[in-house]
Design an enzyme around this catalytic site. Sequence first.
Site, PDB file in Angstrom:
ATOM      1  CD  GLU A 191      27.108  -5.817  -4.256  1.00  0.00           C
ATOM      2  OE1 GLU A 191      28.060  -5.011  -4.409  1.00  0.00           O
ATOM      3  OE2 GLU A 191      27.191  -6.825  -3.530  1.00  0.00           O
ATOM      4  CG  HIS A 223      28.487  -5.769  -0.315  1.00  0.00           C
ATOM      5  ND1 HIS A 223      28.593  -6.905  -1.072  1.00  0.00           N
ATOM      6  CD2 HIS A 223      28.819  -6.126   0.944  1.00  0.00           C
ATOM      7  CE1 HIS A 223      28.968  -7.912  -0.304  1.00  0.00           C
ATOM      8  NE2 HIS A 223      29.115  -7.477   0.921  1.00  0.00           N
ATOM      9  CB  CYS A 236      32.162  -8.687  -0.396  1.00  0.00           C
ATOM     10  SG  CYS A 236      32.062  -9.248   1.306  1.00  0.00           S
ATOM     11  CB  ILE A 264      27.896  -7.205   4.675  1.00  0.00           C
ATOM     12  CG1 ILE A 264      26.948  -6.000   4.625  1.00  0.00           C
ATOM     13  CG2 ILE A 264      27.191  -8.421   5.256  1.00  0.00           C
ATOM     14  CD1 ILE A 264      25.793  -6.164   3.689  1.00  0.00           C
ATOM     15  NE  ARG A 265      29.361 -13.330   8.774  1.00  0.00           N
ATOM     16  CZ  ARG A 265      29.972 -14.348   8.191  1.00  0.00           C
ATOM     17  NH1 ARG A 265      30.006 -14.473   6.898  1.00  0.00           N
ATOM     18  NH2 ARG A 265      30.546 -15.266   8.915  1.00  0.00           N
ATOM     19  NE  ARG A 277      36.300 -16.558   4.087  1.00  0.00           N
ATOM     20  CZ  ARG A 277      35.598 -17.616   4.469  1.00  0.00           C
ATOM     21  NH1 ARG A 277      36.199 -18.736   4.784  1.00  0.00           N
ATOM     22  NH2 ARG A 277      34.295 -17.566   4.539  1.00  0.00           N
ATOM     23  N   GLY A 303      28.575 -12.504  -1.714  1.00  0.00           N
ATOM     24  CA  GLY A 303      27.816 -13.698  -1.369  1.00  0.00           C
ATOM     25  C   GLY A 303      28.663 -14.460  -0.367  1.00  0.00           C
ATOM     26  CD  GLU A 304      28.486 -16.253   3.354  1.00  0.00           C
ATOM     27  OE1 GLU A 304      29.619 -16.643   3.721  1.00  0.00           O
ATOM     28  OE2 GLU A 304      27.976 -15.207   3.773  1.00  0.00           O
ATOM     29  CB  SER A 305      34.204 -16.574  -0.510  1.00  0.00           C
ATOM     30  OG  SER A 305      34.589 -16.885   0.808  1.00  0.00           O
TER      31      SER A 305
END
Lengths: 197, 293
Positions: free
Chosen positions: A172, A170, A79, A134-135, A106, A47-49
């Site tokens: 998942e 990821h 991630c 992803i990023r 990051r 997600g977004e940390s």
Amino acid sequence: MVKIGVLGLQGAVREHVRSIEENGAEAVVVKWPEQLDELDGLILPGGESTTMRRLIDRYGFMEPLRSFGESGRPMFGTCAGLILLASDIVGYNQPHLGLMNITVERNSFGRQKESFEAELFIKDIGDDYNAVFIRAPHIVSAGGGTEVLAECDGRIVAARDRHYLGCSFHPELTNDHRIADYFIGMAKEAKAALAIS
Amino acid sequence: MNIGTDRVKRGMAEMQKGGVIMDVVNAEQAKIAEEAGAVAVMALERVPSDIRAAGGVARMADPRIVEEVMNAVTIPVMAKARIGHIVEARVLEAMGVDYLDESEVLTPADEEYHLLKSEYTVPFVCGCRDLGEAARRIGEGASMLRTKGEPGTGNIVEAVRHMRKVNAQVRKLVHMNDDEIMTEAKLLGAPFEVLLQIKKEGKLPVVNFAAGGIATPADAALMMELGADGVFVGSGIFKSDNPAKFARAIVEATTHYQDYKLIAELSKELGEPMKGIEISKIAPEQRMQERGW
């Protein structure tokens, strides 16, 4: 049967729940700190940390999450979750949970348009593993006692330090549930060990 | 290594789930949004309510604003290109924007064709009002959807209509027999293969956020209740009296959308929200949701 929580503040929560259930364990979406008590292991999802960190602070999750790890129960960060677990983050003075002995950087593969899929060999899990980045962050260095499980292009992308497991991709997002199975194994071992002590 | 695959493009949107994407017009607003817990920001020259007020042609933002926002935050940055404007989209992609919105909020560049989004490495989000529109956009390569609502109005009614419509049509499709799907595709104007996939998986193959009219924390929670994967908040935040507080409240209401006591707390003393516009007062040709084909 072990009970695995997925921190459900934001991100790819549903997908982790599915992979836990595919492996025959019970999954719990964790929205409040009290829910941690009943768990044998916890996944910190992608997600977004920065968003997750804000919500961790706002709902008083910080200390309960640290105590969870210190109690010896396994934690797995993917991630953003990996960034939350790390003891050091390049460019930041303070880590988030700081539980896992690794330094992460990051967005180290670039912005979204540089996001990619790659075939990996992952120690103890197997080869031909299709990983989705992803990023993504990467593990710049693994501290003493931390075992490197996978590399991609010379960068560490999966590692284990005691009962902490982390990867920068990821698992998942694919139908390959081998890593979740590996983590559930860690949770079973820890549960048995904690029951004896 | 493979870049720009469907999995990577759709996966990026999966990571935004349960979050709030906020419209910002400069670096300072972007930082407030990030600090409040936004999962991404949409860099714009004007928010939709100002676009509505200004009239004229609304285009891609000045690249300098987009760049400024990209430099200010570490969360993903999105930007809008006009419907069918191949070059605006390519320019934003070349700048390294993380997600493009082929958006009806801007004045369309093409009144017949949308972008062929599968050709781009950067992922796209597109608006939809029903399953036909959603499936056409997926067919063109959109990696994320958002229901359109009516942007810049502060009125949730259209967002609710569109979310309910899309989800009702998905439910209907999932219960159809396979031999009924081709006719459904014809009726919806939707690609047959996309409908087959939705039926098989029981859900849309991409994330679907709500947008267009969310003005309060309760509005955000309502859209989550109706099945949105997350929300876009445009004019609502930075048109309010205390944007930082307002932004935090929207983020929390989205995370805990069924915790009504918490939402009550969050909604206290937020100051005046956007005034809001009654939809029937907007002439049909001024409705942004009508743009797109």
